[in-house]
Write a protein that holds these residues in place. Structure first.
Motif, PDB file in Angstrom:
ATOM      1  N   ARG A 133       0.846  -1.198   0.000  1.00  0.00           N
ATOM      2  CA  ARG A 133       0.000   0.000   0.000  1.00  0.00           C
ATOM      3  C   ARG A 133       0.878   1.243   0.000  1.00  0.00           C
ATOM      4  NH1 ARG A 133      -3.093  -1.629   5.375  1.00  0.00           N
ATOM      5  NH2 ARG A 133      -3.977   0.482   5.218  1.00  0.00           N
ATOM      6  N   PRO A 134       0.608   2.206  -0.927  1.00  0.00           N
ATOM      7  CA  PRO A 134       1.444   3.412  -0.984  1.00  0.00           C
ATOM      8  C   PRO A 134       1.302   4.266   0.273  1.00  0.00           C
ATOM      9  CG  PRO A 134      -0.438   3.601  -2.466  1.00  0.00           C
ATOM     10  CD  PRO A 134      -0.432   2.192  -1.958  1.00  0.00           C
ATOM     11  N   VAL A 135       2.407   4.908   0.618  1.00  0.00           N
ATOM     12  CA  VAL A 135       2.422   5.796   1.782  1.00  0.00           C
ATOM     13  C   VAL A 135       3.000   7.145   1.357  1.00  0.00           C
ATOM     14  CG1 VAL A 135       4.674   4.931   2.568  1.00  0.00           C
ATOM     15  CG2 VAL A 135       3.164   6.052   4.191  1.00  0.00           C
ATOM     16  N   ASP A 136       2.405   8.233   1.842  1.00  0.00           N
ATOM     17  CA  ASP A 136       2.995   9.544   1.644  1.00  0.00           C
ATOM     18  C   ASP A 136       2.964  10.310   2.956  1.00  0.00           C
ATOM     19  OD1 ASP A 136       0.391  10.535   1.859  1.00  0.00           O
ATOM     20  OD2 ASP A 136       0.172  10.943  -0.282  1.00  0.00           O
ATOM     21  N   TYR A 137       3.332  11.605   2.904  1.00  0.00           N
ATOM     22  CA  TYR A 137       3.583  12.356   4.140  1.00  0.00           C
ATOM     23  C   TYR A 137       2.959  13.739   4.068  1.00  0.00           C
ATOM     24  CZ  TYR A 137       6.775   8.520   4.670  1.00  0.00           C
ATOM     25  OH  TYR A 137       7.275   7.251   4.746  1.00  0.00           O
TER      26      TYR A 137
ATOM     27  N   LEU B   2      -0.650  25.843   6.166  1.00  0.00           N
ATOM     28  CA  LEU B   2      -0.285  25.148   4.931  1.00  0.00           C
ATOM     29  C   LEU B   2      -0.072  23.668   5.227  1.00  0.00           C
ATOM     30  CD1 LEU B   2       2.287  27.735   3.532  1.00  0.00           C
ATOM     31  CD2 LEU B   2       0.171  27.052   2.365  1.00  0.00           C
ATOM     32  N   GLY B   3      -0.540  22.835   4.327  1.00  0.00           N
ATOM     33  CA  GLY B   3      -0.289  21.404   4.424  1.00  0.00           C
ATOM     34  C   GLY B   3       0.410  20.929   3.157  1.00  0.00           C
ATOM     35  N   PHE B   4       1.616  20.431   3.305  1.00  0.00           N
ATOM     36  CA  PHE B   4       2.413  19.969   2.166  1.00  0.00           C
ATOM     37  C   PHE B   4       2.359  18.445   2.108  1.00  0.00           C
ATOM     38  CE2 PHE B   4       4.094  24.033   3.442  1.00  0.00           C
ATOM     39  CZ  PHE B   4       4.327  24.689   2.246  1.00  0.00           C
ATOM     40  N   ASP B   5       2.003  17.917   0.930  1.00  0.00           N
ATOM     41  CA  ASP B   5       1.944  16.474   0.742  1.00  0.00           C
ATOM     42  C   ASP B   5       3.159  16.022  -0.057  1.00  0.00           C
ATOM     43  OD1 ASP B   5      -0.424  16.148   2.132  1.00  0.00           O
ATOM     44  OD2 ASP B   5      -1.670  16.421   0.348  1.00  0.00           O
ATOM     45  N   TYR B   6       3.935  15.124   0.547  1.00  0.00           N
ATOM     46  CA  TYR B   6       5.155  14.613  -0.078  1.00  0.00           C
ATOM     47  C   TYR B   6       5.038  13.122  -0.325  1.00  0.00           C
ATOM     48  CZ  TYR B   6       7.413  18.961   1.409  1.00  0.00           C
ATOM     49  OH  TYR B   6       7.741  20.278   1.586  1.00  0.00           O
ATOM     50  N   GLY B   7       5.607  12.699  -1.443  1.00  0.00           N
ATOM     51  CA  GLY B   7       5.801  11.279  -1.690  1.00  0.00           C
ATOM     52  C   GLY B   7       7.292  10.987  -1.719  1.00  0.00           C
TER      53      GLY B   7
ATOM     54  N   LEU C   6       7.382  16.697  -3.959  1.00  0.00           N
ATOM     55  CA  LEU C   6       6.292  17.542  -3.453  1.00  0.00           C
ATOM     56  C   LEU C   6       5.098  17.382  -4.384  1.00  0.00           C
ATOM     57  CD1 LEU C   6       5.024  19.674  -1.665  1.00  0.00           C
ATOM     58  CD2 LEU C   6       6.330  21.426  -2.892  1.00  0.00           C
ATOM     59  N   LEU C   7       4.050  16.734  -3.899  1.00  0.00           N
ATOM     60  CA  LEU C   7       2.910  16.376  -4.728  1.00  0.00           C
ATOM     61  C   LEU C   7       1.824  17.433  -4.762  1.00  0.00           C
ATOM     62  CD1 LEU C   7       2.560  12.659  -3.568  1.00  0.00           C
ATOM     63  CD2 LEU C   7       3.888  13.539  -5.518  1.00  0.00           C
ATOM     64  N   GLU C   8       1.635  18.132  -3.638  1.00  0.00           N
ATOM     65  CA  GLU C   8       0.491  19.052  -3.554  1.00  0.00           C
ATOM     66  C   GLU C   8       0.637  19.930  -2.316  1.00  0.00           C
ATOM     67  OE1 GLU C   8      -4.255  18.306  -3.037  1.00  0.00           O
ATOM     68  OE2 GLU C   8      -3.227  17.157  -4.607  1.00  0.00           O
ATOM     69  N   VAL C   9      -0.001  21.105  -2.357  1.00  0.00           N
ATOM     70  CA  VAL C   9      -0.030  21.999  -1.192  1.00  0.00           C
ATOM     71  C   VAL C   9      -1.477  22.414  -0.940  1.00  0.00           C
ATOM     72  CG1 VAL C   9       0.835  24.121  -0.162  1.00  0.00           C
ATOM     73  CG2 VAL C   9       2.238  22.915  -1.854  1.00  0.00           C
ATOM     74  N   ASN C  10      -1.891  22.380   0.315  1.00  0.00           N
ATOM     75  CA  ASN C  10      -3.235  22.798   0.714  1.00  0.00           C
ATOM     76  C   ASN C  10      -3.143  23.993   1.655  1.00  0.00           C
ATOM     77  OD1 ASN C  10      -5.010  20.484  -0.372  1.00  0.00           O
ATOM     78  ND2 ASN C  10      -3.346  19.434   0.686  1.00  0.00           N
ATOM     79  N   THR C  11      -4.063  24.963   1.459  1.00  0.00           N
ATOM     80  CA  THR C  11      -4.053  26.147   2.311  1.00  0.00           C
ATOM     81  C   THR C  11      -5.013  26.047   3.488  1.00  0.00           C
ATOM     82  OG1 THR C  11      -5.614  27.202   0.792  1.00  0.00           O
ATOM     83  CG2 THR C  11      -3.273  27.732   0.500  1.00  0.00           C
ATOM     84  N   GLN C  12      -5.813  24.990   3.529  1.00  0.00           N
ATOM     85  CA  GLN C  12      -6.644  24.721   4.707  1.00  0.00           C
ATOM     86  C   GLN C  12      -6.595  23.225   4.997  1.00  0.00           C
ATOM     87  OE1 GLN C  12     -10.602  26.453   4.375  1.00  0.00           O
ATOM     88  NE2 GLN C  12      -9.833  28.429   5.050  1.00  0.00           N
TER      89      GLN C  12
END
Length: 219
Positions: A114-118, A197-202, A211-217
């Motif tokens: 199962r894939p995991v990211d951060y 900010l929420g940064f999603d990393y793989g 760096l896959l995506e950034v969320n502001t909320q």
């Protein structure tokens, strides 16, 4: 004070691509059209499509070349070895005229298949930014998205890193945190009023951070 919301992923990606150090960690990302999808599948063999505006992994599609056909993974469904035309028709049904991004598909390190990211979450309080959390997110069996609202499992980042890659967790966490602060500075200049900010990393099988995506909320 309410933090500013910047929902458009394309706008945020374009800001971050201007920072050379951050940009090399961003998988190639383009606005969707048929020729872009065809070119990126030929170049990378694997792409993820996602709405320009959307959260929680809703509407995300994984497409990859498999033999002479294409496999489409959307939600729990995996449709294998369809023609390019059939794949395009499926994409158009899912997209439903919404603006979409096409991003190079990164093969993430896995735990039990199962894939995991951060997720790195930064907050600003009294004018100063601090790291609220660094956590791992493990995809629900059968899904490629790791979002908790889609059945993903929250893990301690140290545990996720050790179980998926057997690497020095502290160094990887430090690198993700460093990239997050570099990115934060760019985003705050471009979009004044952001306070979280929420940064999603793989991390791929070779240990490279993406760096896959950034969320502001972020949740």
């Amino acid at each position: 004070m309410v933090s500013r919301l910047v929902p458009n992923k394309w706008l945020k990606t374009n800001v971050l691509r201007k920072h050379r150090d951050v940009a090399r960690h961003i998988p190639e990302t383009r606005l969707y059209n048929r020729s872009v999808l065809a070119r990126m599948l030929n170049q990378y063999g694997r792409v993820v499509m996602k709405p320009c505006i959307g959260t929680g992994g809703h509407g995300a599609v994984l497409i990859y070349k498999e033999g002479s056909g294409y496999t489409v993974h959307h939600r729990e469904k995996i449709i294998r070895r369809v023609s390019f035309g059939t794949m395009l028709a499926m994409v158009e049904r899912i997209r439903h005229r919404r603006a979409y991004l096409v991003q190079r598909g990164i093969v993430l390190a896995r735990i039990s298949g199962r894939p995991v990211d951060y997720r790195v979450k930064l907050l600003r309080r009294h004018g100063k930014w601090f790291t609220k959390a660094i956590v791992g997110k493990l995809a629900k069996p059968g899904l490629f998205v790791t979002n908790i609202c889609r059945g993903g499992t929250l893990l301690r980042a140290n545990d996720a890193l050790r179980r998926s890659l057997s690497v020095a967790a502290i160094a990887k966490k430090h690198e993700m945190n460093r990239l997050s602060y570099q990115s934060m500075e760019m985003l705050v200049r471009a979009f004044p009023g952001i306070d979280m900010l929420g940064f999603d990393y793989g991390i791929d099988m070779q240990g490279r951070i993406w760096l896959l995506e950034v969320n502001t909320q972020p949740h």
